[in-house]
Design a protein around this motif. Structure first.
Motif, PDB file in Angstrom:
ATOM      1  N   SER A  88       0.952  -1.518  -0.021  1.00  0.00           N
ATOM      2  CA  SER A  88      -0.149   0.291   0.093  1.00  0.00           C
ATOM      3  C   SER A  88       1.029   1.266  -0.089  1.00  0.00           C
ATOM      4  O   SER A  88       2.102   1.268   0.814  1.00  0.00           O
ATOM      5  CB  SER A  88      -1.131  -0.160   1.704  1.00  0.00           C
ATOM      6  OG  SER A  88      -0.394   0.209   2.437  1.00  0.00           O
ATOM      7  N   VAL A  89       0.213   2.636  -0.023  1.00  0.00           N
ATOM      8  CA  VAL A  89       0.407   3.669  -0.584  1.00  0.00           C
ATOM      9  C   VAL A  89       1.669   3.801   1.039  1.00  0.00           C
ATOM     10  O   VAL A  89       2.276   4.779   1.376  1.00  0.00           O
ATOM     11  CB  VAL A  89       0.036   4.485  -0.951  1.00  0.00           C
ATOM     12  CG1 VAL A  89       0.663   6.339  -0.223  1.00  0.00           C
ATOM     13  CG2 VAL A  89      -0.255   4.897  -2.783  1.00  0.00           C
ATOM     14  N   GLU A  90       0.480   3.065   1.982  1.00  0.00           N
ATOM     15  CA  GLU A  90       0.787   4.061   3.343  1.00  0.00           C
ATOM     16  C   GLU A  90       2.514   3.207   4.286  1.00  0.00           C
ATOM     17  O   GLU A  90       3.219   3.519   4.568  1.00  0.00           O
ATOM     18  CB  GLU A  90      -0.072   3.589   4.171  1.00  0.00           C
ATOM     19  CG  GLU A  90      -0.737   4.615   4.103  1.00  0.00           C
ATOM     20  CD  GLU A  90      -1.962   4.482   3.642  1.00  0.00           C
ATOM     21  OE1 GLU A  90      -2.163   2.870   2.783  1.00  0.00           O
ATOM     22  OE2 GLU A  90      -3.035   5.423   2.923  1.00  0.00           O
ATOM     23  N   VAL A  98      11.559  12.281   0.197  1.00  0.00           N
ATOM     24  CA  VAL A  98      10.322  10.997  -0.170  1.00  0.00           C
ATOM     25  C   VAL A  98       9.552  11.578  -0.779  1.00  0.00           C
ATOM     26  O   VAL A  98       8.865  12.549  -0.279  1.00  0.00           O
ATOM     27  CB  VAL A  98       9.456  10.485   1.802  1.00  0.00           C
ATOM     28  CG1 VAL A  98       8.724  10.377   1.567  1.00  0.00           C
ATOM     29  CG2 VAL A  98      10.917  10.074   2.623  1.00  0.00           C
ATOM     30  N   PRO A  99       8.949  11.096  -2.164  1.00  0.00           N
ATOM     31  CA  PRO A  99       8.011  11.697  -2.394  1.00  0.00           C
ATOM     32  C   PRO A  99       6.903  12.339  -1.935  1.00  0.00           C
ATOM     33  O   PRO A  99       6.131  11.444  -0.558  1.00  0.00           O
ATOM     34  CB  PRO A  99       7.208  10.419  -3.407  1.00  0.00           C
ATOM     35  CG  PRO A  99       8.402   9.332  -3.357  1.00  0.00           C
ATOM     36  CD  PRO A  99       9.066   9.095  -1.650  1.00  0.00           C
ATOM     37  N   ASP A 100       5.755  13.305  -2.207  1.00  0.00           N
ATOM     38  CA  ASP A 100       4.928  13.938  -1.530  1.00  0.00           C
ATOM     39  C   ASP A 100       3.827  13.100  -1.910  1.00  0.00           C
ATOM     40  O   ASP A 100       2.425  12.843  -1.409  1.00  0.00           O
ATOM     41  CB  ASP A 100       4.517  15.183  -2.772  1.00  0.00           C
ATOM     42  CG  ASP A 100       5.394  16.195  -1.715  1.00  0.00           C
ATOM     43  OD1 ASP A 100       5.783  16.066  -0.393  1.00  0.00           O
ATOM     44  OD2 ASP A 100       6.227  16.513  -1.992  1.00  0.00           O
ATOM     45  N   GLU A 101       3.669  12.424  -3.310  1.00  0.00           N
ATOM     46  CA  GLU A 101       2.418  11.254  -3.597  1.00  0.00           C
ATOM     47  C   GLU A 101       3.364  10.182  -4.605  1.00  0.00           C
ATOM     48  O   GLU A 101       4.485  10.637  -5.356  1.00  0.00           O
ATOM     49  CB  GLU A 101       1.488  12.511  -4.712  1.00  0.00           C
ATOM     50  CG  GLU A 101       1.291  13.451  -3.785  1.00  0.00           C
ATOM     51  CD  GLU A 101       0.271  14.438  -5.215  1.00  0.00           C
ATOM     52  OE1 GLU A 101      -0.947  13.783  -6.156  1.00  0.00           O
ATOM     53  OE2 GLU A 101      -0.052  15.657  -5.120  1.00  0.00           O
ATOM     54  N   ILE A 102       1.910   8.472  -4.098  1.00  0.00           N
ATOM     55  CA  ILE A 102       3.143   8.027  -4.831  1.00  0.00           C
ATOM     56  C   ILE A 102       2.175   6.951  -5.550  1.00  0.00           C
ATOM     57  O   ILE A 102       0.685   7.583  -4.992  1.00  0.00           O
ATOM     58  CB  ILE A 102       3.488   6.859  -4.115  1.00  0.00           C
ATOM     59  CG1 ILE A 102       4.614   7.718  -3.209  1.00  0.00           C
ATOM     60  CG2 ILE A 102       3.718   5.237  -4.556  1.00  0.00           C
ATOM     61  CD1 ILE A 102       5.107   7.072  -1.545  1.00  0.00           C
ATOM     62  N   LEU A 103       2.097   7.196  -6.922  1.00  0.00           N
ATOM     63  CA  LEU A 103       0.940   6.429  -7.882  1.00  0.00           C
ATOM     64  C   LEU A 103       1.696   4.643  -7.630  1.00  0.00           C
ATOM     65  O   LEU A 103       2.852   4.396  -8.354  1.00  0.00           O
ATOM     66  CB  LEU A 103       0.965   6.799  -8.751  1.00  0.00           C
ATOM     67  CG  LEU A 103       0.136   6.202  -9.825  1.00  0.00           C
ATOM     68  CD1 LEU A 103      -1.665   5.442  -9.281  1.00  0.00           C
ATOM     69  CD2 LEU A 103       0.057   7.221 -10.826  1.00  0.00           C
ATOM     70  N   ILE A 104       1.237   3.637  -7.631  1.00  0.00           N
ATOM     71  CA  ILE A 104       1.883   2.891  -7.133  1.00  0.00           C
ATOM     72  C   ILE A 104       1.124   1.505  -8.270  1.00  0.00           C
ATOM     73  O   ILE A 104      -0.742   1.961  -8.470  1.00  0.00           O
ATOM     74  CB  ILE A 104       0.958   1.569  -5.940  1.00  0.00           C
ATOM     75  CG1 ILE A 104       1.854   2.059  -4.834  1.00  0.00           C
ATOM     76  CG2 ILE A 104       1.084   0.055  -6.250  1.00  0.00           C
ATOM     77  CD1 ILE A 104       1.900   1.449  -3.461  1.00  0.00           C
ATOM     78  N   ASN A 105       0.895   0.829  -9.226  1.00  0.00           N
ATOM     79  CA  ASN A 105       0.917   0.036 -10.320  1.00  0.00           C
ATOM     80  C   ASN A 105       1.718  -0.787 -10.551  1.00  0.00           C
ATOM     81  O   ASN A 105       2.731  -0.918  -9.927  1.00  0.00           O
ATOM     82  CB  ASN A 105       1.481   0.901 -11.596  1.00  0.00           C
ATOM     83  CG  ASN A 105       1.077   2.100 -11.924  1.00  0.00           C
ATOM     84  OD1 ASN A 105      -0.222   1.999 -12.296  1.00  0.00           O
ATOM     85  ND2 ASN A 105       2.071   3.146 -12.365  1.00  0.00           N
ATOM     86  N   PRO A 106       0.772  -2.025 -10.528  1.00  0.00           N
ATOM     87  CA  PRO A 106       1.638  -3.813  -9.826  1.00  0.00           C
ATOM     88  C   PRO A 106       1.259  -3.995 -11.139  1.00  0.00           C
ATOM     89  O   PRO A 106       0.702  -3.742 -11.881  1.00  0.00           O
ATOM     90  CB  PRO A 106      -0.113  -4.463  -9.005  1.00  0.00           C
ATOM     91  CG  PRO A 106      -0.994  -3.411  -8.592  1.00  0.00           C
ATOM     92  CD  PRO A 106      -0.548  -1.900 -10.008  1.00  0.00           C
ATOM     93  N   SER A 107       2.847  -4.910 -10.902  1.00  0.00           N
ATOM     94  CA  SER A 107       3.181  -5.802 -12.862  1.00  0.00           C
ATOM     95  C   SER A 107       2.487  -6.922 -12.769  1.00  0.00           C
ATOM     96  O   SER A 107       1.845  -7.479 -11.695  1.00  0.00           O
ATOM     97  CB  SER A 107       4.392  -6.336 -11.897  1.00  0.00           C
ATOM     98  OG  SER A 107       5.478  -3.991 -12.291  1.00  0.00           O
TER      99      SER A 107
END
Length: 125
Positions: free
Chosen positions: A96-98, A116-125
């Motif tokens: 998770s982002v957290e 540390v990035p302010d915003e994170i977008l996670i894309n599962p492979s």
């Protein structure tokens, strides 16, 4: 530092800084004719923290988290001094982002120049 410049040139620059500091302690040192390290010339400016971001160090910090395979960084400018660092990451497992933010905050002291990035977008492979 020695990978950025040979030892003799580095010593000459350090001595120039010391001469200025000792001879003119009240003068700003930004006018001293020393070469910037090549890596610092590639830092990204405009982050809201005021820190020049070493994108390679930040990318290395993010991809050092187990399960993170790729990281693309971008600074979104939202007015003077209001830039936010965005990270687009690809993962090989569920995170998770957290969880990722906790891992990054724990690693940041070990990655000099990283943010540390302010915003994170996670894309599962």
């Amino acid at each position: 530092m020695s990978t950025q410049r040979n030892t003799s040139d580095l010593l000459q620059d350090l001595l120039a800084v010391m001469r200025t500091l000792c001879g003119e302690p009240g003068e700003p040192i930004n006018g001293i004719p020393v070469r910037a390290f090549e890596s610092t010339s590639q830092h990204v400016h405009g982050h809201h923290s005021g820190v020049a971001i070493d994108s390679e160090a930040t990318r290395a910090m993010v991809t050092a988290v187990p399960g993170i395979g790729h990281c693309r960084l971008d600074v979104r400018h939202e007015g003077f001094g209001k830039g936010r660092l965005l990270a687009d990451v690809r993962t090989s497992g569920p995170i998770s982002v957290e969880e990722l933010l906790r891992a990054l905050h724990a690693r940041q002291p070990w990655f000099a120049g990283s943010v540390v990035p302010d915003e994170i977008l996670i894309n599962p492979s």
